[in-house]
Design a protein around this motif. Structure first.
Motif, short mmCIF file in Angstrom:
data_model
loop_
_atom_site.label_atom_id
_atom_site.label_comp_id
_atom_site.label_asym_id
_atom_site.label_seq_id
_atom_site.Cartn_x
_atom_site.Cartn_y
_atom_site.Cartn_z
N PRO A 1 0.82 -1.20 0.00
CA PRO A 1 0.00 0.00 0.00
C PRO A 1 0.86 1.26 0.00
CG PRO A 1 -0.74 -1.54 1.69
CD PRO A 1 0.58 -2.05 1.19
N ARG A 2 0.43 2.25 -0.76
CA ARG A 2 1.16 3.50 -0.85
C ARG A 2 0.20 4.63 -1.22
NH1 ARG A 2 4.56 1.17 -5.69
NH2 ARG A 2 4.17 -0.65 -4.39
N ALA A 3 0.67 5.85 -1.10
CA ALA A 3 -0.20 7.00 -1.37
C ALA A 3 -0.25 7.29 -2.86
CB ALA A 3 0.31 8.22 -0.63
N GLY A 4 -1.43 7.69 -3.32
CA GLY A 4 -1.58 8.05 -4.72
C GLY A 4 -2.63 9.14 -4.90
N VAL A 5 -2.65 9.66 -6.11
CA VAL A 5 -3.62 10.70 -6.47
C VAL A 5 -4.40 10.21 -7.68
CG1 VAL A 5 -3.84 13.05 -7.35
CG2 VAL A 5 -2.19 12.54 -5.54
N ALA A 6 -5.73 10.30 -7.60
CA ALA A 6 -6.57 9.84 -8.71
C ALA A 6 -6.58 10.89 -9.82
CB ALA A 6 -7.99 9.58 -8.22
N ILE A 7 -6.33 10.46 -11.05
CA ILE A 7 -6.41 11.33 -12.22
C ILE A 7 -7.03 10.52 -13.36
CG2 ILE A 7 -3.96 10.84 -12.72
CD1 ILE A 7 -5.72 14.16 -13.54
N GLY A 8 -8.26 10.85 -13.72
CA GLY A 8 -8.98 10.06 -14.72
C GLY A 8 -9.09 8.62 -14.28
N ASP A 9 -8.75 7.70 -15.17
CA ASP A 9 -8.84 6.28 -14.80
C ASP A 9 -7.53 5.75 -14.25
OD1 ASP A 9 -7.28 6.12 -17.02
OD2 ASP A 9 -8.76 5.09 -18.28
N SER A 10 -6.65 6.65 -13.87
CA SER A 10 -5.32 6.26 -13.38
C SER A 10 -5.07 6.76 -11.96
CB SER A 10 -4.22 6.80 -14.30
OG SER A 10 -4.32 6.21 -15.57
N ILE A 11 -4.00 6.21 -11.37
CA ILE A 11 -3.54 6.66 -10.05
C ILE A 11 -2.07 7.02 -10.17
CG2 ILE A 11 -3.21 6.05 -7.63
CD1 ILE A 11 -5.43 3.96 -7.93
N ASN B 1 2.79 19.57 -20.42
CA ASN B 1 3.91 19.64 -19.46
C ASN B 1 5.10 18.83 -19.97
OD1 ASN B 1 5.43 18.45 -16.93
ND2 ASN B 1 4.58 20.46 -16.41
N ASP B 2 6.27 19.42 -19.84
CA ASP B 2 7.47 18.82 -20.43
C ASP B 2 7.91 17.53 -19.74
OD1 ASP B 2 7.61 20.81 -22.26
OD2 ASP B 2 9.06 22.02 -21.11
N SER B 3 7.49 17.37 -18.49
CA SER B 3 7.94 16.19 -17.73
C SER B 3 7.00 15.00 -17.88
CB SER B 3 8.07 16.54 -16.24
OG SER B 3 8.90 17.67 -16.08
N ARG B 4 6.05 15.10 -18.79
CA ARG B 4 5.00 14.08 -18.78
C ARG B 4 5.52 12.68 -19.03
NH1 ARG B 4 4.14 17.30 -23.17
NH2 ARG B 4 3.95 16.35 -25.23
N ALA B 5 6.58 12.53 -19.76
CA ALA B 5 7.10 11.18 -20.01
C ALA B 5 7.57 10.55 -18.69
CB ALA B 5 8.25 11.24 -21.01
N VAL B 6 8.18 11.36 -17.85
CA VAL B 6 8.65 10.86 -16.55
C VAL B 6 7.47 10.58 -15.62
CG1 VAL B 6 10.04 11.42 -14.50
CG2 VAL B 6 10.80 12.16 -16.79
N VAL B 7 6.51 11.51 -15.60
CA VAL B 7 5.35 11.34 -14.71
C VAL B 7 4.52 10.14 -15.15
CG1 VAL B 7 3.27 12.46 -13.82
CG2 VAL B 7 5.34 13.82 -14.20
N ARG B 8 4.43 9.94 -16.45
CA ARG B 8 3.61 8.82 -16.96
C ARG B 8 4.09 7.48 -16.38
NH1 ARG B 8 0.48 9.10 -21.48
NH2 ARG B 8 1.73 10.79 -22.36
N ASP B 9 5.38 7.38 -16.12
CA ASP B 9 5.93 6.14 -15.54
C ASP B 9 5.46 5.93 -14.10
OD1 ASP B 9 7.19 5.42 -17.83
OD2 ASP B 9 9.17 6.22 -17.23
N CYS B 10 4.91 6.95 -13.49
CA CYS B 10 4.43 6.84 -12.10
C CYS B 10 2.93 6.53 -12.05
CB CYS B 10 4.68 8.14 -11.35
SG CYS B 10 6.39 8.68 -11.36
N LEU B 11 2.31 6.31 -13.20
CA LEU B 11 0.86 6.05 -13.23
C LEU B 11 0.55 4.55 -13.19
CD1 LEU B 11 -0.44 8.56 -15.97
CD2 LEU B 11 -0.58 8.80 -13.48
N HIS B 12 -0.54 4.22 -12.52
CA HIS B 12 -1.10 2.86 -12.54
C HIS B 12 -2.54 2.96 -13.00
CE1 HIS B 12 2.18 1.09 -10.05
NE2 HIS B 12 2.23 2.32 -9.55
N LEU B 13 -3.03 1.92 -13.65
CA LEU B 13 -4.45 1.89 -13.99
C LEU B 13 -5.25 1.61 -12.72
CD1 LEU B 13 -5.21 0.01 -17.32
CD2 LEU B 13 -5.83 2.35 -16.65
#
Lengths: 428, 428
Positions: free
Chosen positions: B34-44, B98-110
């Motif tokens: 378990p860890r902290a996350g933020v909901a964004i659309g269908d992802s965390i 946002n320019d960092s989106r490639a990096v942030v995308r790696d932090c997303l889970h469905l």
């Protein structure tokens, strides 16, 4: 009879903590961090230090290890067997003539130099209402002809209390502010410091092993889920309570503070003071099957003498000792502790190690045995006259209330619980 | 209006979790802890992973770091400023272009592949009773001429609930057993599985910064102590409740389980949906000074649409969607959240980060707006007819209750809370 003496001289004949008690608590020695200890006479045995000596092995060591971290929740979770193993080993180590006493002595601290904390992190605190004489006395103030409600003799009545404001003995009790009843019918409430501040004398019960949500604890396994006992003062703001409590029960009138005696007197130490549940009076209903078995009736009750003392600011100034204002007993509980556990979990409610129960106010039937000023003064109508020449309807700033407990049985060394104290300070 | 879009495509137009919401929660990705996350659309968005990228600095990093350990209590304790800093930084990082989106995308889970836990360890859970239409509807069942008790319009009525059995959405709801009211006047109670199982639609409130015992939180500082909001189903066993609740309030009729939507919708996300408190009806008393200030009246209320859906086992088998059985709104709260905080602490009661409040059942005044079956069926007398051809007086095994919330305001992107679901399973 286990009359065994201890090489800790102050333990022999000690009112509370002879070798036969060995309660656990969390203490801080001067300049030190909180840790687990065992009360023995006027001293505290440091369990971490003892564990480091290598004198504990097997289950006893497991139990002592589980006491680490400045709270006893892990120890409570272990259940009876390791607790008993630790008790038996400590009893040997502290007995007169034990060869390791020089090593064990180095693990002792003078209790008077230590500070006590709460013994565990309290997940949920439940306050019951099973002192039947108290329920009758309070009920009479509202319904003289019919003091007990129809559910009382079927349901071990209880409600959820506030866990965040439970504090150890000695914590000052700040007089709460709040809404007070309207002066006239249909009028608006008042607001200000509580004018009818009261104590309530209760037995505290520490839950040991828990249960999974959705599973009930059957009555014949309920004792396995109890780790130990303490004294509990359920401070009560009667004016706030009278105005707020309908329809969902007491709330701010209780949640400002609840005081506990800091030592956990184990279920094992209380074994010699168990007794039969008082026979139900003629006409009282048979409990439902989930609340009744013969063994619990035969030995599920407790015979613990309880007393309340009061010392006013004036008495302290005059060098007068605290005056005893009540002498009661846990035998006035209409339900046993096992019945409370079985009832609490019958709906699948999860109990967890470190949960706390209060018994409800434990009053006797006669004057001199009442566990609250509400009863002693008949709701403030008959002042309590003190030997100091003062009188009280409710508590005043500077008053200190002291709860004590003592277990006495033929052929047994008596034990006590230590004190639960609290002094009233003025509202902020 | 902040119409900013996100490069997370599913967030744009998402009913619950567009870029403007950014609620926090605790999730476990497949095979992970378990860890902290933020909901964004269908992802965390995994906050620990994001922190490790170095894209968070200063207060935003402090906030993310406080989310570690699988619970948000430390984050709640920080108060508003770090929470706001994290929100603002996340909003930038997740914005379109946002320019960092490639990096942030790696932090997303469905989200559909993750399991949600409770967002925090709950110290104390307090359930209020401030839905005035619910209080009137329930009061009418007992006192047709005088549904509200004399204290209702002065005291934000509340009581302590059970913290140990609060569970996240999706946890099965086992039908509790218990004592049920006597069939005849003066008779003994029954015992068995609850026959009148109900839901209650409530707003949940997460406490952020706490207060010291003995200190009151003034109304004008109360909002600083609120971290966020969720949906809360206060499952209720009406037959057990009717028999047990006098004189100390509901106990086992509520403590078997309480369900929460797992996402913490922050106070900041709800800012655009604040509104004026509804004017008190002519003749209602002015609140006492500790419960009243102009700013709270002007913008202390919340305009959140709430709905309850029901899906029976038969509907699931037939492939029928859940049916909406209630549409309500948080505007039916007689007291604001700030007033609840001020009241709860006026006696010096200590609030702690991770404490949970329930609003009480939030019903509207009209049929179709009731937040419990007790009200919808008039205590079981008028069955609720469903489009599937079934009917319900109370909940049956296999029924699933789904709570939803939606915030809509002119010129604002709408946000939601996610669901709070629970399906009834047979008594054990």
């Amino acid at each position: 009879m286990n009359e065994q003496h201890s090489w800790v001289a102050s333990a022999n004949g000690h009112a509370d903590f002879p070798l036969q008690n060995l309660p656990l608590g969390i203490f801080s020695p001067p300049g030190g961090r909180p840790r687990a200890g065992v009360a023995i006479g006027d001293s505290i045995l440091d369990l971490e230090a003892l564990l480091a000596t290598g004198l504990l092995q097997g289950d006893a060591a497991t139990a002592a290890l589980a006491c680490e971290g400045g709270r006893l929740n892990g120890f409570f979770a272990l259940g009876r067997q390791p607790r008993l193993a630790l008790r038996e080993r400590l009893s040997v180590l502290l007995s007169e003539g034990n060869d390791s006493r020089a090593v064990v002595r180095d693990c002792l601290h003078l209790a008077s130099e230590c500070e006590m904390a709460l013994p565990a992190s309290i997940g949920d605190y439940t306050d019951f209402y099973v002192g039947i004489e108290h329920a009758k006395n309070v009920g009479k103030l509202f319904r003289p002809d019919n003091p007990l409600l129809p559910n009382y003799k079927y349901v071990p009545i209880g409600y959820h209390g506030r866990a965040s404001t439970v504090r150890p003995s000695g914590t000052p009790v700040r007089r709460p502010k709040g809404q007070t009843p309207p002066k006239e019918q249909g009028g608006g409430p008042g607001f200000g410091p509580c004018a009818r501040l009261d104590f309530e004398l209760e037995l505290g019960i520490w839950i040991g092993r828990g249960n999974a949500m959705g599973e009930s604890i059957p009555l014949d396994r309920a004792e396995e889920h109890v780790a130990g006992y303490c004294l509990l003062n359920d401070w009560s703001a009667r004016d706030i309570q009278a105005w707020e409590y309908q329809p969902l029960g007491p709330f701010l009138s209780k949640s400002f503070i609840t005081s506990l005696s800091p030592w956990v007197v184990t279920a094992e130490a209380l074994e010699p003071f168990r007794c039969a549940q008082a026979p139900r009076p003629e006409g009282d209903p048979q409990p439902l099957p989930y609340l009744w078995n013969a063994a619990d009736q035969a030995e599920g009750a407790l015979d613990i003498q309880l007393e309340v003392l009061l010392q006013t600011a004036h008495m302290r100034e005059q060098g007068l000792a605290a005056e005893r204002i009540s002498l009661s007993n846990t035998r006035s509980m209409y339900w046993t502790v096992a019945q409370l556990v079985a009832h609490h979990s019958v709906n699948g409610c999860q109990l967890q190690p470190g949960d706390l129960f209060g018994s409800g106010t434990l009053s006797g039937a006669a004057p001199g045995q009442f566990g609250s000023l509400l009863e002693i003064t008949e709701g403030g109508k008959q002042p309590l006259l003190l030997a100091s020449g003062e009188s009280r309807r409710f508590l005043e700033d500077g008053d200190e209330v002291i709860l004590r407990a003592r277990c006495v049985a033929p052929g047994q060394v008596s034990i006590g619980f230590g004190e639960c104290r609290g002094r009233i300070v003025a509202a902020s």
